[in-house]
Design an enzyme around this catalytic site. Sequence first.
Site, PDB file in Angstrom:
ATOM      1  N   LYS A 133       0.816  -1.340  -0.192  1.00 56.65           N
ATOM      2  CA  LYS A 133      -0.218  -0.066   0.078  1.00 56.65           C
ATOM      3  C   LYS A 133       0.767   1.281  -0.095  1.00 56.65           C
ATOM      4  CE  LYS A 133      -4.484  -1.483   0.406  1.00 56.65           C
ATOM      5  NZ  LYS A 133      -5.510  -0.949  -0.901  1.00 56.65           N
TER       6      LYS A 133
ATOM      7  N   SER B 208       0.901 -10.112  -0.953  1.00 58.12           N
ATOM      8  CA  SER B 208       0.570  -8.724  -1.003  1.00 58.12           C
ATOM      9  C   SER B 208       0.840  -8.292   0.315  1.00 58.12           C
ATOM     10  CB  SER B 208      -0.991  -8.522  -1.282  1.00 58.12           C
ATOM     11  OG  SER B 208      -1.810  -8.919  -0.738  1.00 58.12           O
TER      12      SER B 208
END
Length: 313
Positions: A51, A297
């Site tokens: 992110k 991720s």
Amino acid sequence: MAELPVTPDDVERAAALVRGRLHRTPVFSARSLRDGLSLKAELFQRTGSFKPRGVLTNLAALSAAERRRGVISVSAGNHAQALAWGAREEGIDALLVMWQGASAAKVAATRAYGAVVDLEAADPTEAFARLDELIDATGRVFVHPFDAPGTIAGQGTVGLEILDDVDGVDTIVVPCGGGGLVSGIAVACVPAGVRVIAVEPEGSAALAEGLAAGAPVPVTPRSVADALAAPFAGRLAVELCSALGVPVVTVSDDEIREAFRVLYARAKLAVEPGAAASLAAVARGRVDGERIVVVVSGGNVAAETASDILAGR
């Protein structure tokens, strides 16, 4: 094809913005799991997920007046932590809207980076309504967790690194919540001839619903993979994934848990459930390819959640 709302040039510009400020995360061979398989380990990124790539890209575009107003966003945790960290790095005040039942570890980490956390909302859907209220009340600048050109361009830098680091890659498999990561990687990699596949939990299939409808569709996410619990897929993600031919496959929570255990035991990666979704799709034979990269991720998981999954509870 008409020009896309986010282009490969946008991703290249984002890469220049984040270079030297973020980790270039490693790619590990995983031939013991499957011939030709590699793992892109974004859990080793700053704040424990991909992110910050989109966060820094967005913050770089703010004017001095916007920086003084402060920033605000909504998140299950990974974007919240990334924006809190990025805002601290830039000297910007941050307010994050989360919701009751969000991971206590992610809430605590967001606060530890210096942001204020609002927990008035009962669930992800209410959190977006709460966000609108707070934007009106505070005048802060909204940094979207997944549906903004800067966010998508920043996340696409994951794809550029894969293209550079993995010779002959033909398929990239990406966990999907709101669609910012998979659409960014698709923008970077599909024009280079690489197939990009989105993976969603069965109980949180916002992108599949959006692609079928041709527009974002509200969903009520229910999955062990809280990082993928978006109440809708972004408008830009739907447009980009449709234009670039990104297919979606779904996996069950039990399949995610099994992939989680495999990544812990075989790859020694302390992942979060959402990060295991992409491997789950490959392990269950829903993805083919000769040279596959699975995007792992993130790694922001509460110890209790990890221990329950590892123990088969």
